[in-house]
Design an enzyme around this catalytic site. Structure first.
Site, PDB file in Angstrom:
ATOM      1  N   GLY A   1     -47.120   0.975 -87.490  1.00  0.00           N
ATOM      2  CA  GLY A   1     -46.750   0.383 -88.757  1.00  0.00           C
ATOM      3  C   GLY A   1     -45.461   0.933 -89.329  1.00  0.00           C
ATOM      4  O   GLY A   1     -44.709   1.646 -88.672  1.00  0.00           O
TER       5      GLY A   1
ATOM      6  N   GLY B   1     -43.270   3.464 -87.113  1.00  0.00           N
ATOM      7  CA  GLY B   1     -44.095   4.065 -86.066  1.00  0.00           C
ATOM      8  C   GLY B   1     -44.675   2.998 -85.175  1.00  0.00           C
ATOM      9  O   GLY B   1     -44.447   1.801 -85.364  1.00  0.00           O
ATOM     10  N   GLY B   2     -45.452   3.427 -84.187  1.00  0.00           N
ATOM     11  CA  GLY B   2     -46.041   2.481 -83.259  1.00  0.00           C
ATOM     12  C   GLY B   2     -47.040   1.559 -83.939  1.00  0.00           C
ATOM     13  O   GLY B   2     -47.229   0.424 -83.513  1.00  0.00           O
TER      14      GLY B   2
ATOM     15  N   LYS C   1     -47.873   2.907 -96.795  1.00  0.00           N
ATOM     16  CA  LYS C   1     -48.043   2.772 -95.343  1.00  0.00           C
ATOM     17  C   LYS C   1     -48.656   1.410 -95.033  1.00  0.00           C
ATOM     18  O   LYS C   1     -49.759   1.104 -95.461  1.00  0.00           O
ATOM     19  CB  LYS C   1     -48.951   3.899 -94.834  1.00  0.00           C
ATOM     20  CG  LYS C   1     -49.234   3.871 -93.336  1.00  0.00           C
ATOM     21  CD  LYS C   1     -50.164   5.034 -92.983  1.00  0.00           C
ATOM     22  CE  LYS C   1     -50.561   5.034 -91.532  1.00  0.00           C
ATOM     23  NZ  LYS C   1     -51.503   6.136 -91.219  1.00  0.00           N
TER      24      LYS C   1
ATOM     25  N   ASP D   1     -55.366  15.609 -85.162  1.00  0.00           N
ATOM     26  CA  ASP D   1     -54.034  15.174 -84.713  1.00  0.00           C
ATOM     27  C   ASP D   1     -52.955  16.044 -85.352  1.00  0.00           C
ATOM     28  O   ASP D   1     -51.993  15.557 -85.939  1.00  0.00           O
ATOM     29  CB  ASP D   1     -53.816  13.701 -85.054  1.00  0.00           C
ATOM     30  CG  ASP D   1     -52.639  13.100 -84.285  1.00  0.00           C
ATOM     31  OD1 ASP D   1     -52.213  13.710 -83.275  1.00  0.00           O
ATOM     32  OD2 ASP D   1     -52.144  12.040 -84.679  1.00  0.00           O
TER      33      ASP D   1
END
Length: 743
Positions: free
Chosen positions: A448, A445-446, A464, A561
């Site tokens: 990590g 992802g942006g 993560k 989100d």
């Protein structure tokens, strides 16, 4: 553990950084030169200093103290008592004077686009033909911006242009070399006495106004300017701030010379400037002129009478090579040995050999060997001690840097569930991921990378790991830990623990094997199982979970989100809500909270975006977009057949209002019961209402979705599968709607 060679290289790197920093600071303020050494550097009775600038002859402060008027320096006293040196004829601030160069204040041109008409200010500097100054090749023409073209113009139609471009913050995030992305540089020729800047833009910064309002063009010492990326392009970065930085750290370097004659021509003139014990050096600027330099073995000011004085090399052992006896001579020295000794007495030669000398080779060899062994043992022991201390300090540093103290504070305040969070060690997670091998990567992802890991107890987990961490991400990290440890729900991804000892914090989740809902809807993983019944089941599971967060958690939680990429699918195709980094806990006595707007474009509640007032209805809006995705198979932001970008929420509501629902349905759903689809569409429309107070609650949405599921005659996906497969298939867990307390 760091290899000894790596330690040596790292130490050398830090030493180089310190040396370069000190060298740059010395260059800006008062560069060392031979004409500033010795007892006398100025004409008798003339001032030597102006502030922190030493002014040696042929320069001089005031009339009669310089070689001629071109070399006169003014020294002005300001109200606060500080002094500044200026070139008298050109009124330019002087930072330092050396044998061949002056370092003076930098000026620059700029062009800003924060209004309908660009504002600009250009700069030009010109020295007369008789002036001893010209711009040094140590300078470079520099342009800083994201949509700018700058050029430097000089005499004889000389012109150099520099073009910069960048389309996003990521292009210039960390600065670096001036290679065209946010910054470019061009070399100038020697001997330039005049320059002026011009600037223009292709699109008037319309594509980059959010992070770059102005472009800058200037001439300055190349080694002193280091492009810092976004800090040099910030959207609130004013012209004055940029100028103050240039003025403080980036000078213009000027070459200087006496007259315009060569050494051969100047020797024949009565005004020849070089004194006794000095030599003449022709200027290399191509404009003629010369400079003077003290001969080898002398130091001082070669432009003053008796300015070059003999260096007594014998007074300082570091300036001679003699072992025993050193004798100083004008401009040099020689070595000798005491009576009875032979050879030249120089350390570079055979030194002084005593008579009948027998060198004790055996004792010497034993001493060298024992000394070497002791040195190796001592260095090895010291290496392990230092490395162990560094490891402990590094872990402590990362623990504090990654929010360990904040997490301890949350634990000491006994917030529900936090004390049960397992703190993993860096070694545990490194082993679990096979040293973060590429074949263990589940997704990128942006912010990590997510790795698949196997713990010592054989549990498969998802780890993560952030790429970089700043203060805001640390807050999100701690927030996600606290939120997830307070949630006990089958349809929420479970958090096992975290690690704070690494350079970036890591979160350890349960492993969810089948990716996310976004991939399945948009056919990146193949979505043959996504029938109408299964889409309805997934929607009900998500709605029930969000209703639980809003109404059943110990303190209400707003996800903030909600999107299909944050809905994970496990091996029995059950939905699990993930990524609580942006979530907020809402006190029981509040229904809304003012907060920084966070979320994802296309899913973000427009009322929340407009007012910054976060309520549970913001999650309802985002969930409505997810339902629209399930019905249409379209992304939240998509392009239509005419390649026009559209917002799915607006497009869906417009289509329903215009009775065009059937035309936008996913191909898989077009043979289903239209009445059920219309009821679902009305629910989506209600979730997407502009005013939050008019939208249903998540509990009401969940109840309506459960009602639609009963109409299909299928209560759960696994009940359908059990009719076709073995009875050992796992059963999907769904929270009963009556377990959700009323508002």
């Amino acid at each position: 553990m760091m290899h000894p060679k790596q330690m040596v290289l790292l130490a050398c790197f830090y030493i180089c950084v310190v040396i370069l920093t000190l060298t740059m600071a010395q260059t800006i303020t008062n560069k060392t030169s031979t004409i500033t050494k010795g007892a006398n550097v100025t004409k008798p009775g003339c001032p030597k200093q102006c502030g922190n600038v030493t002014v040696p002859y042929p320069f001089g402060i005031g009339s009669g103290c310089a070689y001629n008027s071109e070399f006169e320096i003014d020294c002005d006293i300001y109200i606060n008592g500080s002094q500044k040196a200026f070139i008298r004829k050109d009124n330019i601030v002087v930072y330092g004077i050396s044998d061949a160069e002056l370092r003076v204040s930098c000026d620059y041109g700029w062009r800003c686009y924060n209004s309908t008409e660009p504002n600009e200010a250009m700069v030009s500097i010109e020295f007369s033909e008789s002036s001893p100054y010209s711009f040094s090749a140590l300078n470079k023409f520099t342009v800083v911006g994201c949509d700018d073209y700058g050029s430097i113009l000089g005499p004889n139609n000389f012109e150099y242009g520099c073009n910069v471009s960048c389309t996003s913050k990521e292009d210039v995030m960390n600065g670096g070399e001036c290679m065209g992305k946010g910054c470019c540089q061009k070399q100038i020729p020697k001997g330039l006495k005049y320059y002026s800047t011009t600037m223009s833009s292709t699109r008037n910064h319309t594509d980059v106004l959010s992070f770059n309002l102005c472009g800058y063009a200037f001439l300055g010492e190349a080694d002193s300017f280091h492009f810092r990326g976004l800090p040099d392009l910030g959207d609130d970065y004013t012209v004055d701030i940029f100028y103050e930085r240039l003025k403080a750290t980036v000078p213009i370097v000027l070459d200087w010379a006496i007259g315009n004659l060569t050494c051969t021509q100047a020797l024949k003139r009565e005004d020849y400037a070089c004194s006794k014990n000095s030599e003449c050096v022709d200027s290399d600027t191509g404009l003629g002129g010369y400079r003077c330099s003290c001969n080898t073995g002398y130091h001082g000011n070669p432009y003053l009478n008796q300015g070059c004085q003999d260096i007594d090399e014998c007074a300082d052992p570091s300036t001679n090579t003699c072992e025993k006896i050193c004798t100083n001579t004008p401009g040099s020295f020689y070595c000798s040995c005491p009576d009875g000794y032979t050879d030249d007495g120089s350390k570079d030669g055979r030194s002084c050999i005593p008579p009948n000398n027998q060198f004790p080779w055996i004792k010497f060899s034993l001493g060298i060997g024992i000394g070497f062994i002791c040195l190796v043992v001592g260095v090895t022991w010291l290496y392990f001690i230092i490395n162990k201390r560094k490891l402990v300090k590094g872990r402590e540093k990362f623990f504090q840097q990654n929010g360990g103290l904040l997490l301890k504070h949350r634990m000491s305040s006994k917030e529900s569930g936090v004390e049960e969070t397992k703190i993993f060690t860096a070694e545990e997670l490194k082993k679990a991921t096979n040293n973060y091998a590429d074949d263990r990567i589940l997704g990128r992802g942006g912010n990590g990378i997510v790795y698949k890991g196997v713990l010592d107890d054989t549990r498969i987990v998802a780890i993560k790991k952030s790429r970089i961490v700043d203060e805001s991400q640390i807050d999100q990290f701690i927030n996600e830990v606290v939120i997830l440890t307070q949630i006990n729900h089958r349809n929420v991804v479970r958090l096992f623990g975290c690690c704070l000892e690494d350079e970036v914090p890591l979160l350890v989740y349960e492993y969810v094997s089948e990716g996310n809902l976004f991939e399945h809807i948009h056919n990146q993983r193949g979505a043959g199982w996504l029938t109408w019944q299964n889409r309805l089941r997934i929607a009900a599971e998500i709605a029930t979970t969000l209703a639980y967060l809003h109404s059943f958690a110990s303190m209400p939680i707003i996800h903030r989100d909600v999107k299909s990429a944050n809905i994970l699918i496990d091996n029995v195709y059950t939905a699990k809500v993930a990524d609580f980094g942006a979530s907020r806990l809402i006190p029981l006595d509040q229904t809304r909270v003012a907060t920084l707007v966070l979320g994802t474009t296309g899913y973000l509640d427009p009322e929340y975006f407009r007012t910054s007032q976060l309520t549970e209805k913001s999650d309802v809006y985002s969930f409505g977009v997810v339902l629209a995705e399930l019905l249409t198979g379209l992304k939240s932001i998509f392009k239509d057949r005419n390649n026009v970008q559209k917002n799915l929420a607006d497009y869906f509501v417009s289509s329903v209002n215009n009775n065009c629902l059937f035309q936008i349905l996913d191909r898989v759903l077009q043979e289903e019961n239209l009445e059920q689809l219309q009821k679902m569409a009305e629910l989506v429309k209600n979730c997407l209402l502009p005013l939050g107070e008019e939208r249903p609650t998540m509990k009401e949405v969940a109840i309506e979705l459960e009602g639609l599921r009963k109409l299909t005659g299928i209560s759960s996906f696994n009940q359908q599968r059990q009719g076709d497969n073995d009875q050992d298939e796992p059963v999907t867990y769904t929270v009963p709607i009556d377990s959700i307390p009323p508002n």
